[in-house]
Design a protein around this motif. Structure first.
Motif, short mmCIF file in Angstrom:
data_model
loop_
_atom_site.label_atom_id
_atom_site.label_comp_id
_atom_site.label_asym_id
_atom_site.label_seq_id
_atom_site.Cartn_x
_atom_site.Cartn_y
_atom_site.Cartn_z
N LEU A 180 0.86 -1.18 0.00
CA LEU A 180 0.00 0.00 0.00
C LEU A 180 0.90 1.23 0.00
CD1 LEU A 180 -2.46 -1.19 2.76
CD2 LEU A 180 -2.97 -1.02 0.34
N LYS A 181 0.60 2.17 -0.86
CA LYS A 181 1.41 3.38 -0.98
C LYS A 181 0.61 4.56 -0.44
CE LYS A 181 4.75 5.83 -3.13
NZ LYS A 181 6.12 5.81 -2.77
N ALA A 182 1.18 5.25 0.54
CA ALA A 182 0.54 6.42 1.12
C ALA A 182 0.92 7.67 0.33
CB ALA A 182 0.98 6.60 2.58
N THR A 183 0.10 8.71 0.47
CA THR A 183 0.49 9.99 -0.09
C THR A 183 1.74 10.46 0.63
OG1 THR A 183 -1.04 11.06 1.43
CG2 THR A 183 -1.84 10.64 -0.81
N GLU A 184 2.47 11.36 0.00
CA GLU A 184 3.76 11.79 0.52
C GLU A 184 3.67 12.23 1.98
OE1 GLU A 184 7.40 14.84 -0.53
OE2 GLU A 184 5.89 14.41 -2.05
N GLY A 185 4.56 11.65 2.79
CA GLY A 185 4.64 12.00 4.20
C GLY A 185 3.66 11.27 5.11
N ASN A 186 2.83 10.39 4.55
CA ASN A 186 1.82 9.70 5.35
C ASN A 186 2.10 8.21 5.56
OD1 ASN A 186 -0.13 11.67 6.18
ND2 ASN A 186 -0.65 11.92 4.02
N GLY A 187 3.31 7.77 5.24
CA GLY A 187 3.64 6.36 5.41
C GLY A 187 3.53 5.88 6.85
N ASP A 188 4.00 6.68 7.79
CA ASP A 188 3.92 6.28 9.20
C ASP A 188 2.47 6.24 9.69
OD1 ASP A 188 6.65 5.93 9.46
OD2 ASP A 188 7.00 7.95 10.27
N LYS A 189 1.66 7.19 9.22
CA LYS A 189 0.25 7.21 9.60
C LYS A 189 -0.46 5.98 9.04
CE LYS A 189 -3.85 10.14 9.54
NZ LYS A 189 -4.42 11.42 9.14
N LEU A 190 -0.19 5.63 7.79
CA LEU A 190 -0.78 4.44 7.19
C LEU A 190 -0.34 3.19 7.94
CD1 LEU A 190 -2.45 3.03 5.01
CD2 LEU A 190 -0.42 3.09 3.53
N ALA A 191 0.94 3.12 8.28
CA ALA A 191 1.46 1.96 9.02
C ALA A 191 0.75 1.83 10.38
CB ALA A 191 2.96 2.08 9.20
N ALA A 192 0.52 2.96 11.05
CA ALA A 192 -0.14 2.94 12.36
C ALA A 192 -1.58 2.42 12.23
CB ALA A 192 -0.13 4.33 12.98
N ILE A 193 -2.28 2.85 11.18
CA ILE A 193 -3.65 2.37 10.96
C ILE A 193 -3.64 0.86 10.71
CG2 ILE A 193 -5.60 2.45 9.35
CD1 ILE A 193 -4.89 5.48 8.97
N LEU A 194 -2.70 0.40 9.88
CA LEU A 194 -2.63 -1.02 9.57
C LEU A 194 -2.21 -1.86 10.77
CD1 LEU A 194 -1.12 -0.73 5.99
CD2 LEU A 194 -3.44 -1.47 6.59
N LEU A 195 -1.35 -1.31 11.62
CA LEU A 195 -0.98 -2.02 12.84
C LEU A 195 -2.18 -2.17 13.77
CD1 LEU A 195 2.55 -0.53 13.52
CD2 LEU A 195 2.01 -2.95 13.13
N GLU A 196 -3.01 -1.14 13.82
CA GLU A 196 -4.24 -1.22 14.61
C GLU A 196 -5.17 -2.29 14.03
OE1 GLU A 196 -6.17 -0.43 17.98
OE2 GLU A 196 -4.29 0.51 17.43
N ALA A 197 -5.27 -2.31 12.70
CA ALA A 197 -6.09 -3.32 12.03
C ALA A 197 -5.56 -4.73 12.32
CB ALA A 197 -6.13 -3.08 10.53
N SER A 198 -4.25 -4.86 12.40
CA SER A 198 -3.66 -6.18 12.66
C SER A 198 -4.08 -6.72 14.02
CB SER A 198 -2.13 -6.14 12.54
OG SER A 198 -1.54 -5.50 13.65
N LYS A 199 -4.24 -5.83 14.99
CA LYS A 199 -4.70 -6.26 16.32
C LYS A 199 -6.12 -6.81 16.25
CE LYS A 199 -1.95 -2.76 18.66
NZ LYS A 199 -2.03 -1.49 19.40
N LEU A 200 -6.95 -6.15 15.44
CA LEU A 200 -8.35 -6.59 15.31
C LEU A 200 -8.45 -7.91 14.57
CD1 LEU A 200 -10.08 -3.19 14.44
CD2 LEU A 200 -10.00 -4.34 16.66
N VAL A 201 -7.80 -8.01 13.41
CA VAL A 201 -7.96 -9.23 12.60
C VAL A 201 -7.23 -10.42 13.20
CG1 VAL A 201 -8.42 -8.00 10.46
CG2 VAL A 201 -6.10 -8.74 10.97
#
Length: 104
Positions: A11-32
């Motif tokens: 997944l490619k985030a808009t410029e400068g949002n890679g860490d924010k995207l990673a944080a969202i996906l890490l939260e999702a990983s806890k749920l799934v």
């Protein structure tokens, strides 16, 4: 022999949002991780591209993967991630997992 279902994609985030995207996906990983059939759900950063995040998944079946999207909170996290994606997510590789360390 029963094989597992796997996905690996970027997944490619808009410029400068890679860490924010990673944080969202890490939260999702806890749920799934609580979903039936989830064996592995790994979030990784690309060391050469600060705005790319990789997701690697292993499931008992494709059906279990598909059902994981119904876990409470997952859709909300998807809606948080969509605005910071740089275009549509690339189609991930669907894999037939034969076995290996950590896969029962």
């Amino acid at each position: 022999m029963m094989y597992k279902y796997g996905l690996h994609g970027k997944l490619k985030a808009t410029e400068g949002n890679g860490d924010k995207l990673a944080a969202i996906l890490l939260e999702a990983s806890k749920l799934v991780s609580t979903a039936k059939g989830c064996n592995l759900y790994i979030i990784s950063k690309d060391k050469n591209d600060k705005d790319s995040v990789w997701v690697t998944e292993a499931w008992d079946s494709k059906e279990d993967h598909d059902n994981s999207l119904r876990v409470e909170g997952v859709r909300e996290l998807i809606s948080q991630a969509m605005p910071i994606l740089n275009g549509q997510p690339e189609k991930g590789q669907e894999l037939v997992i034969l076995g290996g360390a950590g896969i029962n």
